[in-house]
Design a protein around this motif. Structure first.
Motif, short mmCIF file in Angstrom:
data_model
loop_
_atom_site.label_atom_id
_atom_site.label_comp_id
_atom_site.label_asym_id
_atom_site.label_seq_id
_atom_site.Cartn_x
_atom_site.Cartn_y
_atom_site.Cartn_z
N ILE A 213 0.86 -1.06 0.30
CA ILE A 213 -0.16 0.06 0.33
C ILE A 213 1.05 0.98 0.25
N THR A 214 0.68 2.39 -0.97
CA THR A 214 1.66 3.42 -0.99
C THR A 214 0.98 4.41 -0.59
N SER A 215 -0.76 4.66 -0.81
CA SER A 215 -1.13 6.04 -0.22
C SER A 215 -2.98 5.51 -0.64
N ILE A 216 -3.46 6.52 1.31
CA ILE A 216 -4.48 6.65 1.54
C ILE A 216 -5.14 7.67 1.17
N GLU A 217 -6.25 7.86 0.25
CA GLU A 217 -6.67 9.34 0.41
C GLU A 217 -8.46 8.85 0.43
N ILE A 218 -8.26 10.03 1.45
CA ILE A 218 -9.67 10.09 0.94
C ILE A 218 -10.69 11.34 1.10
N ALA A 219 -12.00 11.47 0.32
CA ALA A 219 -12.26 13.03 -0.70
C ALA A 219 -13.79 12.86 0.08
N GLN A 220 -13.70 12.98 0.83
CA GLN A 220 -15.75 13.33 1.26
C GLN A 220 -16.05 11.85 1.28
N ASP A 221 -16.40 11.36 0.43
CA ASP A 221 -17.49 10.07 0.41
C ASP A 221 -16.21 9.17 0.06
N SER A 222 -15.72 9.09 -1.17
CA SER A 222 -14.78 8.62 -1.75
C SER A 222 -12.96 7.52 -1.13
N ILE A 223 -13.05 6.99 -1.05
CA ILE A 223 -11.54 6.36 0.17
C ILE A 223 -10.55 5.53 -1.52
N TYR A 224 -9.33 5.73 -1.33
CA TYR A 224 -8.84 5.09 -2.51
C TYR A 224 -7.53 5.14 -1.34
N ILE A 225 -7.37 3.12 -2.05
CA ILE A 225 -5.68 2.89 -1.81
C ILE A 225 -5.09 1.79 -2.76
N THR B 241 -4.96 1.48 -8.21
CA THR B 241 -6.02 2.22 -7.39
C THR B 241 -7.19 1.51 -6.59
N VAL B 242 -7.81 1.25 -5.73
CA VAL B 242 -9.25 0.99 -5.48
C VAL B 242 -10.15 1.51 -5.32
N ARG B 243 -11.41 2.54 -5.79
CA ARG B 243 -12.29 3.31 -4.89
C ARG B 243 -13.09 3.43 -4.17
N PHE B 244 -13.23 3.53 -3.38
CA PHE B 244 -15.02 2.74 -2.66
C PHE B 244 -15.25 4.55 -2.38
N ASP C 295 -20.97 1.62 -0.81
CA ASP C 295 -21.57 0.41 -1.64
C ASP C 295 -21.34 1.13 -3.07
N GLN C 296 -19.99 1.72 -3.38
CA GLN C 296 -19.72 1.00 -5.29
C GLN C 296 -18.00 1.06 -4.36
N MET C 297 -17.39 0.31 -5.63
CA MET C 297 -16.26 -0.22 -6.01
C MET C 297 -15.80 -0.20 -7.13
N ASP C 298 -14.40 0.44 -7.42
CA ASP C 298 -14.02 0.87 -8.83
C ASP C 298 -12.98 0.34 -8.62
N PHE C 299 -12.40 0.06 -10.11
CA PHE C 299 -10.65 -0.18 -9.87
C PHE C 299 -9.76 -0.13 -10.70
#
Length: 196
Positions: free
Chosen positions: A19-31, A50-53, A145-149
């Motif tokens: 894991i190289t970064s963790i970002e949170i922007a309001q209701d989105s989380i990026y790993i 990158t995985v986005r929830f 409730d949403q997951m993207d790669f």
């Protein structure tokens, strides 16, 4: 993504992923992960995954030592923002696995959750998707409730994921034909390495 693709995501991360970064922007989380077994590695650039929830997202860190999750201390509660570089070696990754989640409750003394949902409880996940990541120091549950790669260049679907995985496997096989000329730690430490 279908179940086969989620298993493939696990496979391309666990051998050497970090894991190289963790970002949170309001209701989105990026790993963001690096050293994933996708595409053809190039010396001049990383190939991140990158995985986005999104939509009612959450992240929970399980830990024993508070200093292992100091990156979460920089979360801006007012603006719901976090952008932190981390470096965590991945031990395992699972998707929507409640049995594996229970392991985190037993192996770690404490937990810290960040979520846009006021009554969120890690003990009662109601999200459609979640990913569990175990590292050497901590464990992370992240979902929504949403997951993207994504790669650096595109959003992945089942077909593009398979294609990138096949490209990496061909690279791995060719690597062993000329391993005296180049050295790639991902290939040298891979479980399929015949010289290991």
């Amino acid at each position: 993504m279908n179940v086969r693709s989620l298993k493939l995501i696990r496979d391309v991360i666990i051998n050497s992923g970090k894991i190289t970064s963790i970002e949170i922007a309001q209701d989105s989380i990026y790993i963001e992960f690096k050293d994933v077994e996708l595409g053809v590695p190039k010396e001049s650039e990383d190939f991140p995954l990158t995985v986005r929830f999104a939509v009612d997202s959450f992240i929970t860190a399980f830990y024993n030592n508070i200093w292992d999750i100091d990156f979460l201390a920089k979360y801006d509660f007012k603006n719901q923002l976090l952008s932190e570089e981390v470096y965590l070696d991945v031990v395992d990754v699972r998707f929507i696995d409640f049995e594996y989640l229970n392991k985190f409750f037993y192996n770690f003394k404490k937990e810290k959750t960040i979520s846009v949902v006021d009554d969120f409880s890690i003990h009662n996940i109601r999200n459609d998707f979640f990913m569990l990541i175990e590292t050497k120091e901590i464990a992370i549950a992240v979902g929504g409730d949403q997951m993207d790669f994504f790669t650096k260049y595109e959003k992945l679907d089942d077909a593009s994921l398979r294609e990138l995985s096949n490209e990496w496997m061909l690279y791995f096989l060719k690597y062993h034909l000329k391993r005296n000329l180049i050295k790639n730690p991902m290939c040298e430490n891979h479980p399929l390495n015949p010289k290991k």
